[in-house]
Design a protein around this motif. Structure first.
Motif, PDB file in Angstrom:
ATOM      1  N   ARG A  85       0.795  -1.224   0.000  1.00  0.00           N
ATOM      2  CA  ARG A  85       0.000   0.000   0.000  1.00  0.00           C
ATOM      3  C   ARG A  85       0.834   1.283   0.000  1.00  0.00           C
ATOM      4  NH1 ARG A  85      -2.659  -3.688   3.465  1.00  0.00           N
ATOM      5  NH2 ARG A  85      -1.509  -2.876   5.243  1.00  0.00           N
ATOM      6  N   ALA A  86       2.146   1.154   0.247  1.00  0.00           N
ATOM      7  CA  ALA A  86       2.987   2.355   0.329  1.00  0.00           C
ATOM      8  C   ALA A  86       4.380   2.073  -0.228  1.00  0.00           C
ATOM      9  CB  ALA A  86       3.064   2.822   1.776  1.00  0.00           C
ATOM     10  N   LEU A  87       4.432   1.501  -1.409  1.00  0.00           N
ATOM     11  CA  LEU A  87       5.706   1.095  -1.997  1.00  0.00           C
ATOM     12  C   LEU A  87       6.676   2.269  -2.145  1.00  0.00           C
ATOM     13  CD1 LEU A  87       7.447  -1.145  -3.156  1.00  0.00           C
ATOM     14  CD2 LEU A  87       6.395  -0.707  -5.384  1.00  0.00           C
ATOM     15  N   ASP A 101      11.633   5.081  -0.574  1.00  0.00           N
ATOM     16  CA  ASP A 101      12.284   6.280  -0.041  1.00  0.00           C
ATOM     17  C   ASP A 101      12.999   5.973   1.270  1.00  0.00           C
ATOM     18  OD1 ASP A 101      11.333   7.755  -2.176  1.00  0.00           O
ATOM     19  OD2 ASP A 101       9.710   8.711  -1.033  1.00  0.00           O
ATOM     20  N   THR A 102      12.357   5.218   2.127  1.00  0.00           N
ATOM     21  CA  THR A 102      12.930   4.881   3.432  1.00  0.00           C
ATOM     22  C   THR A 102      14.197   4.051   3.277  1.00  0.00           C
ATOM     23  OG1 THR A 102      10.760   4.957   4.484  1.00  0.00           O
ATOM     24  CG2 THR A 102      12.492   3.742   5.642  1.00  0.00           C
ATOM     25  N   ILE A 103      14.146   3.021   2.461  1.00  0.00           N
ATOM     26  CA  ILE A 103      15.306   2.152   2.284  1.00  0.00           C
ATOM     27  C   ILE A 103      16.447   2.908   1.593  1.00  0.00           C
ATOM     28  CG2 ILE A 103      16.188   0.057   1.156  1.00  0.00           C
ATOM     29  CD1 ILE A 103      14.330  -0.564   3.502  1.00  0.00           C
ATOM     30  N   MET A 128      12.088  -5.385   0.737  1.00  0.00           N
ATOM     31  CA  MET A 128      13.188  -4.640   1.348  1.00  0.00           C
ATOM     32  C   MET A 128      14.530  -5.195   0.872  1.00  0.00           C
ATOM     33  SD  MET A 128      11.512  -4.422   5.180  1.00  0.00           S
ATOM     34  CE  MET A 128      13.032  -4.082   6.032  1.00  0.00           C
ATOM     35  N   ALA A 129      14.663  -6.519   0.867  1.00  0.00           N
ATOM     36  CA  ALA A 129      15.921  -7.152   0.449  1.00  0.00           C
ATOM     37  C   ALA A 129      16.243  -6.854  -1.010  1.00  0.00           C
ATOM     38  CB  ALA A 129      15.846  -8.660   0.680  1.00  0.00           C
ATOM     39  N   GLY A 130      15.209  -6.674  -1.818  1.00  0.00           N
ATOM     40  CA  GLY A 130      15.429  -6.331  -3.213  1.00  0.00           C
ATOM     41  C   GLY A 130      15.918  -4.911  -3.416  1.00  0.00           C
ATOM     42  N   MET A 131      15.811  -4.079  -2.379  1.00  0.00           N
ATOM     43  CA  MET A 131      16.183  -2.675  -2.474  1.00  0.00           C
ATOM     44  C   MET A 131      17.509  -2.331  -1.815  1.00  0.00           C
ATOM     45  SD  MET A 131      12.642  -0.807  -1.498  1.00  0.00           S
ATOM     46  CE  MET A 131      11.108  -1.146  -2.337  1.00  0.00           C
ATOM     47  N   THR A 132      18.129  -3.281  -1.121  1.00  0.00           N
ATOM     48  CA  THR A 132      19.338  -2.960  -0.374  1.00  0.00           C
ATOM     49  C   THR A 132      20.323  -4.124  -0.424  1.00  0.00           C
ATOM     50  OG1 THR A 132      20.218  -2.209   1.771  1.00  0.00           O
ATOM     51  CG2 THR A 132      18.392  -3.786   1.842  1.00  0.00           C
ATOM     52  N   LYS A 156      16.606 -16.606  -5.925  1.00  0.00           N
ATOM     53  CA  LYS A 156      18.060 -16.557  -5.889  1.00  0.00           C
ATOM     54  C   LYS A 156      18.531 -15.108  -6.010  1.00  0.00           C
ATOM     55  CE  LYS A 156      22.048 -18.374  -8.376  1.00  0.00           C
ATOM     56  NZ  LYS A 156      22.475 -19.236  -9.487  1.00  0.00           N
ATOM     57  N   GLY A 157      19.458 -14.739  -5.147  1.00  0.00           N
ATOM     58  CA  GLY A 157      20.032 -13.399  -5.192  1.00  0.00           C
ATOM     59  C   GLY A 157      19.343 -12.390  -4.294  1.00  0.00           C
ATOM     60  N   VAL A 158      18.246 -12.787  -3.649  1.00  0.00           N
ATOM     61  CA  VAL A 158      17.511 -11.874  -2.767  1.00  0.00           C
ATOM     62  C   VAL A 158      17.281 -12.580  -1.424  1.00  0.00           C
ATOM     63  CG1 VAL A 158      15.509 -10.332  -2.563  1.00  0.00           C
ATOM     64  CG2 VAL A 158      16.348 -10.972  -4.827  1.00  0.00           C
ATOM     65  N   PRO A 159      18.349 -12.740  -0.634  1.00  0.00           N
ATOM     66  CA  PRO A 159      18.198 -13.482   0.618  1.00  0.00           C
ATOM     67  C   PRO A 159      17.481 -12.685   1.701  1.00  0.00           C
ATOM     68  CG  PRO A 159      20.429 -12.640   0.445  1.00  0.00           C
ATOM     69  CD  PRO A 159      19.733 -12.306  -0.859  1.00  0.00           C
ATOM     70  N   VAL A 160      16.672 -13.400   2.461  1.00  0.00           N
ATOM     71  CA  VAL A 160      16.047 -12.866   3.668  1.00  0.00           C
ATOM     72  C   VAL A 160      16.288 -13.901   4.763  1.00  0.00           C
ATOM     73  CG1 VAL A 160      13.881 -12.254   4.817  1.00  0.00           C
ATOM     74  CG2 VAL A 160      14.269 -11.552   2.451  1.00  0.00           C
TER      75      VAL A 160
END
Length: 158
Positions: free
Chosen positions: A40-42, A47-49, A71-75, A103-107
């Motif tokens: 709802r607030a992507l 912006d936050t990340i 989040m993991a996809g952004m940082t 793969k490539g986006v670990p959490v």
């Protein structure tokens, strides 16, 4: 610079966030807490990340539980996911959503409602470059050992 940024998918996750912040406070680790829905607030999440200077992120979400993965996809910084129970599947849907990352986006994912362990994992990550936290973690482990010994001694008195 904030050590840990805790982001909840909704305000209904606040009880889990309180578990996280209680441990972070005990170890005197700086943190910030926000409510930001990945669905709802992507833009706010982006912006936050992108503007944030946290060292470790914790995402708390239930049901589809996409927050930590987004989040993991952004940082490139570590992201720890806490799946929240309470849905028709008692949080299993959230757990599977978090651990089935591409793969490539670990959490790094902890147990359903596992706020305590998420905070401790974040502290262990921070301790890699903070000797004071190493000492605090060692003392914490000793407290746990002492408690087990105390419980065992009480058991023998039965």
């Amino acid at each position: 610079m904030t050590d840990v940024r805790v982001i909840m998918g909704s305000a209904s996750d606040v009880e889990i966030a309180k578990k996280v912040t209680a441990i972070l406070k005990k170890f005197e680790v700086s943190y910030e807490v926000s409510v930001i829905s990945a669905h709802r607030a992507l833009e706010l999440l982006q912006d936050t990340i992108h503007k944030d200077d946290a060292k470790v992120y914790i995402g708390i979400a239930g049901m589809a539980a996409h927050l930590a993965g987004v989040m993991a996809g952004m940082t490139i910084k570590p992201v720890i996911g806490i799946p929240v129970g309470g849905s028709n599947t008692s949080g299993l849907d959230a757990l599977l959503s978090m651990v089935q990352m591409p793969k490539g986006v670990p959490v790094a994912t902890v147990a359903i409602n596992g706020g305590d362990n998420a905070a401790l994992l974040a502290i262990q990550i921070l301790a890699l470059s903070d000797e004071a936290l190493v000492g605090k973690l060692q003392a914490y482990k000793k407290e746990m050992l002492d408690k087990v010994r105390e419980d065992n001694d009480k058991l023998e008195e039965i």
